[in-house]
Write an enzyme that holds these catalytic residues in place. Structure first.
Site, PDB file in Angstrom:
ATOM      1  N   GLY A   1       0.836  -1.197   0.000  1.00 19.22           N
ATOM      2  CA  GLY A   1       0.000   0.000   0.000  1.00 19.22           C
ATOM      3  C   GLY A   1       0.864   1.237   0.000  1.00 19.22           C
ATOM      4  N   ASP A   2       0.216   2.398  -0.101  1.00 16.82           N
ATOM      5  CA  ASP A   2       0.924   3.691  -0.134  1.00 16.82           C
ATOM      6  C   ASP A   2       1.904   3.786  -1.300  1.00 16.82           C
ATOM      7  OD1 ASP A   2      -0.323   4.381   2.321  1.00 16.82           O
ATOM      8  OD2 ASP A   2       1.180   3.203   3.382  1.00 16.82           O
TER       9      ASP A   2
ATOM     10  N   HIS B   1      -4.852   8.212   0.792  1.00 18.23           N
ATOM     11  CA  HIS B   1      -4.092   8.490  -0.409  1.00 18.23           C
ATOM     12  C   HIS B   1      -4.055   9.996  -0.591  1.00 18.23           C
ATOM     13  CE1 HIS B   1      -8.015   6.690  -1.062  1.00 18.23           C
ATOM     14  NE2 HIS B   1      -8.273   7.647  -1.915  1.00 18.23           N
TER      15      HIS B   1
ATOM     16  N   THR C   1      -5.392  -0.035  12.207  1.00 19.91           N
ATOM     17  CA  THR C   1      -5.644   1.404  12.308  1.00 19.91           C
ATOM     18  C   THR C   1      -6.864   1.675  13.200  1.00 19.91           C
ATOM     19  OG1 THR C   1      -7.044   1.376  10.348  1.00 19.91           O
ATOM     20  CG2 THR C   1      -4.716   1.903  10.003  1.00 19.91           C
TER      21      THR C   1
ATOM     22  N   THR D   1      -3.635   8.525   7.175  1.00 13.69           N
ATOM     23  CA  THR D   1      -4.786   8.397   8.071  1.00 13.69           C
ATOM     24  C   THR D   1      -4.358   8.505   9.532  1.00 13.69           C
ATOM     25  OG1 THR D   1      -5.941   7.025   6.467  1.00 13.69           O
ATOM     26  CG2 THR D   1      -6.700   6.862   8.724  1.00 13.69           C
TER      27      THR D   1
ATOM     28  N   ARG E   1       1.287   7.815  11.613  1.00 14.25           N
ATOM     29  CA  ARG E   1       2.399   7.035  12.187  1.00 14.25           C
ATOM     30  C   ARG E   1       3.492   6.782  11.145  1.00 14.25           C
ATOM     31  NH1 ARG E   1      -0.434   1.050  13.065  1.00 14.25           N
ATOM     32  NH2 ARG E   1      -1.398   1.043  11.020  1.00 14.25           N
TER      33      ARG E   1
ATOM     34  N   ARG F   1       5.959   5.191   8.628  1.00 16.52           N
ATOM     35  CA  ARG F   1       5.930   3.921   7.897  1.00 16.52           C
ATOM     36  C   ARG F   1       7.302   3.269   7.989  1.00 16.52           C
ATOM     37  NH1 ARG F   1       3.050   6.947   2.830  1.00 16.52           N
ATOM     38  NH2 ARG F   1       0.961   6.990   3.693  1.00 16.52           N
TER      39      ARG F   1
HETATM   40  P1  GDP Z   1      -1.749   5.398  -2.131  1.00 16.28           P
HETATM   41  O1  GDP Z   1      -2.474   5.014  -0.900  1.00 16.28           O
HETATM   42  O2  GDP Z   1      -1.217   4.252  -2.906  1.00 16.28           O
HETATM   43  O3  GDP Z   1      -2.527   6.349  -2.977  1.00 16.28           O
HETATM   44  O4  GDP Z   1      -0.432   6.178  -1.681  1.00 16.28           O
HETATM   45  P2  GDP Z   1      -0.296   7.394  -0.635  1.00 16.28           P
HETATM   46  O5  GDP Z   1      -0.922   8.597  -1.200  1.00 16.28           O
HETATM   47  O6  GDP Z   1      -0.662   6.931   0.716  1.00 16.28           O
HETATM   48  O7  GDP Z   1       1.279   7.533  -0.588  1.00 16.28           O
HETATM   49  C1  GDP Z   1       1.995   7.974  -1.636  1.00 16.28           C
HETATM   50  C2  GDP Z   1       2.737   9.233  -1.208  1.00 16.28           C
HETATM   51  O8  GDP Z   1       3.669   9.538  -2.211  1.00 16.28           O
HETATM   52  C3  GDP Z   1       1.853  10.464  -1.098  1.00 16.28           C
HETATM   53  O9  GDP Z   1       2.390  11.310  -0.124  1.00 16.28           O
HETATM   54  C4  GDP Z   1       1.977  11.087  -2.481  1.00 16.28           C
HETATM   55  O10 GDP Z   1       1.739  12.495  -2.488  1.00 16.28           O
HETATM   56  C5  GDP Z   1       3.388  10.798  -2.784  1.00 16.28           C
HETATM   57  N1  GDP Z   1       3.768  10.627  -4.183  1.00 16.28           N
HETATM   58  C6  GDP Z   1       3.122   9.966  -5.162  1.00 16.28           C
HETATM   59  N2  GDP Z   1       3.902   9.908  -6.265  1.00 16.28           N
HETATM   60  C7  GDP Z   1       5.059  10.538  -5.949  1.00 16.28           C
HETATM   61  C8  GDP Z   1       6.278  10.783  -6.629  1.00 16.28           C
HETATM   62  O11 GDP Z   1       6.479  10.375  -7.775  1.00 16.28           O
HETATM   63  N3  GDP Z   1       7.257  11.454  -5.965  1.00 16.28           N
HETATM   64  C9  GDP Z   1       7.105  11.903  -4.698  1.00 16.28           C
HETATM   65  N4  GDP Z   1       8.093  12.556  -4.102  1.00 16.28           N
HETATM   66  N5  GDP Z   1       5.974  11.683  -3.998  1.00 16.28           N
HETATM   67  C10 GDP Z   1       4.973  11.000  -4.622  1.00 16.28           C
END
Ligand code: GDP
Length: 424
Positions: A11-12, A40, A126, A301, A304, A306
C-alpha cells in the site's frame, strides 16, 4: 474501457496520484474494497487532498465517483470527508452502492478492544473497525446501507445482533453493554445522512460499460495485504486484487482490460509482519522516510511513521503477477536522488538457498534479502516529464525494475503533483 489501478506491495505506492492523473480521461472512478483505514494523497491545481474513503476522481467535476459494494462504509467519516473537500472548493459527484455495508460504531470499538487484548501480538490495526466489519459481513450479521432506511426492521435486527455483541463486550472485554435504542437512533440518523448518495450503482455501471464509458477501479493497499495472496495474517480484511474489482464494483470480470500495478522506487509498509528488504539501520531509514512521498513516509490516516526498505523485486514481481498486471506505474523515483548507490533486493535467501520466487508466509519469516547495488544519479529529477531527460543511471534503474518485474513500466512518477509524470 475498464482499467484497474492497484498496489503491487504493502500500500501507499501512490495509487491516488495515478488515479487522479488517469481520471483526466475517465468518466467514472470506483473504490471497490477497503475502507477509511488507509489514505491516499493527491496534489493538483485544486490543492492537496488527503483522502481516506473518497475515490481519487473527486477533483474532476465531470466524473462520477462511486463507493462500490465491496467497500466498508463509515458513514460519519464519509460525510466529514465530503464536507472537507467541498470546503476546499470541490463539488464532486458521488454515488454509494445500495449494497454497500456500513461500519457500525461497535466495529470500531471491537477493533480497539481486540488490539488491546492481543497486547504484544497485535496486528497494528488502524482501529477503523475494518476486521470486525468484514468478519460480520461474511458471518451474515452485517448491515447493508439500505437497511438503515426502515426503522422497524432495523430496530429488530439491532436487538438480535446485540445479543452476540454484548455477550462479548461484557464477558471478554469487560466493557459496558451497548444500548439498543441509542444505537438504533444513531444508525437511523446515519441513514438520513447517506440516503441522498445511495443508488443502484450496479445498474448504473452496467449501462456505463455497455455504452463504452472509461471506468477506473481504484484499489486500496496492495498485493501483500490481500487476505489470500498476501502475507497472511498480516493482511487487510478485503481483497486488494484487481480481480476482486469486478466483485466489489459490480462489473463483469472480462471487462477489465488494463491492470496498472503501482509500485514505489523503494518500499514502505505499515503494521507488523515480514518486510524482507526493510532498512534496519535507523538513521538510514529515517533519512529515506523523511525524504519519501510529498511529506515524508508518515501515514495519511494515522500519521504514524511507515517502515521503509529498498525496492523488493521478489515481492513486486509476485505482487504484479497476482494482480495480473498489464502495466507498471513506478512512483517516487525522485526521492532516491540523494544516494550514491541504490540497493535493490533481487533474491531471498531461505535456509541457505537463494530464490527469486516469493515464498508462502510461513517461509517468509526466514528470508534474508540478497541485494544488488545500482549506481545512483545524485541529482534532483523532480518534475521531469520526458524519459530521455532522466540521467542515464535513473533510466537504467527503471529498466532494471522493468526487467525484474517482467512488466512494462508505462508510467514513471517524478513527483507528487499530477503533471510530474513520464508517460513511456
Ligand atoms: P496510495 O495510498 O497508494 O494512494 O499512496 P499514498 O498517497 O498513501 O502515498 C503515496 C505518497 O507519495 C503520497 O504522499 C503522495 O503524495 C506521494 N507521491 C506519489 N507519487 C510521488 C512521486 O512520484 N514522488 C514523490 N516525491 N511523492 C509522490
Amino acid at each position: 474501457m475498464v482499467q484497474a489501478i492497484v498496489g503491487a506491495n504493502w500500500g501507499d505506492e501512490g495509487k491516488g496520484k495515478i488515479t487522479d492523473l488517469l481520471a483526466n480521461e475517465s468518466d467514472i472512478v470506483i473504490r471497490f474494497q477497503g475502507g477509511a483505514n488507509a489514505g491516499h494523497t493527491i496534489i493538483n491545481e485544486h490543492g492537496r487532498f488527503a483522502l481516506h474513503l473518497m475515490p481519487s476522481g473527486v477533483c474532476h467535476e465531470n466524473i462520477v465517483n462511486i463507493i462500490g459494494n465491496g467497500v466498508a462504509l463509515d458513514i460519519r467519516k464519509f460525510i466529514n470527508e465530503y464536507n472537507d473537500i467541498c470546503s476546499q472548493g470541490l463539488n464532486p459527484k458521488l454515488m454509494v452502492s445500495d449494497r454497500v455495508q456500513v461500519i457500525m460504531p461497535y466495529h470500531v470499538d471491537f477493533d480497539k478492544y481486540e488490539e488491546e487484548r492481543l497486547g504484544g501480538k497485535a496486528f497494528g490495526s488502524t482501529k477503523s473497525g475494518i476486521a470486525p466489519f468484514f468478519s460480520d459481513k461474511y458471518a451474515k450479521i452485517g448491515f447493508q446501507v439500505s437497511e438503515l432506511f426502515d426503522e422497524e426492521t432495523l430496530r429488530e435486527k439491532i436487538g438480535r445482533i446485540l445479543e452476540i455483541k454484548n455477550a462479548l463486550l461484557v464477558n471478554l472485554y469487560h466493557k459496558d453493554p451497548i444500548d439498543a435504542d441509542e444505537l438504533t437512533k444513531e444508525m437511523l440518523e446515519q441513514g438520513k445522512l447517506i440516503k441522498p448518495f445511495v443508488a443502484d450503482t450496479q445498474a448504473f455501471l452496467f449501462d456505463a460499460v455497455a455504452s463504452g464509458k472509461n471506468i477506473l477501479l481504484e484499489g486500496q493497499l496492495g498485493s501483500m495485504k490481500d487476505p489470500d495472496m498476501g502475507i497472511y495474517p498480516m493482511v487487510t480484511s478485503s481483497s486488494t486484487l484487481a480481480g476482486f474489482g469486478a466483485v466489489g464494483a459490480g462489473i463483469p470480470p472480462y471487462e477489465i482490460k488494463k491492470i496498472i500495478c503501482v509500485t514505489k522506487a523503494y518500499s514502505s509498509a505499515v503494521g507488523a509482519g515480514a518486510f524482507v528488504s526493510e532498512i534496519l539501520d535507523e538513521a538510514k531509514a529515517k533519512e529515506l522516510r523523511d525524504r519519501g512521498g510529498d511529506k515524508g513516509e508518515y501515514g495519511a490516516t494515522t500519521g504514524r511513521p511507515r517502515r521503509v526498505g529498498w525496492f523488493d523485486a521478489v515481492a513486486t514481481r509476485y505482487g504484479c503477477r497476482v494482480q495480473g498486471a498489464t502495466d507498471v506505474a513506478l512512483t517516487n523515483i525522485d526521492v532516491l536522488g540523494y544516494l550514491d548507490e541504490i540497493p535493490v533486493c533481487v533474491g531471498y535467501e531461505i535456509d541457505g538457498v537463494v530464490t527469486k520466487d516469493f515464498p508462502n508466509p510461513n517461509k517468509l519469516n526466514k528470508a534474508k534479502p540478497v541485494f544488488e547495488k545500482m549506481p545512483g544519479w545524485k541529482s534532483d529529477i523532480r518534475g521531469v516529464t520526458d524519459f530521455d531527460k532522466l540521467p542515464k543511471e535513473a533510466q537504467d534503474y527503471v529498466k532494471f525494475i522493468e526487467k525484474e518485474c517482467g512488466v512494462h513500466v508505462s508510467l514513471v512518477s517524478t513527483g507528487p503533483k499530477r503533471e510530474e509524470t513520464i508517460n513511456r
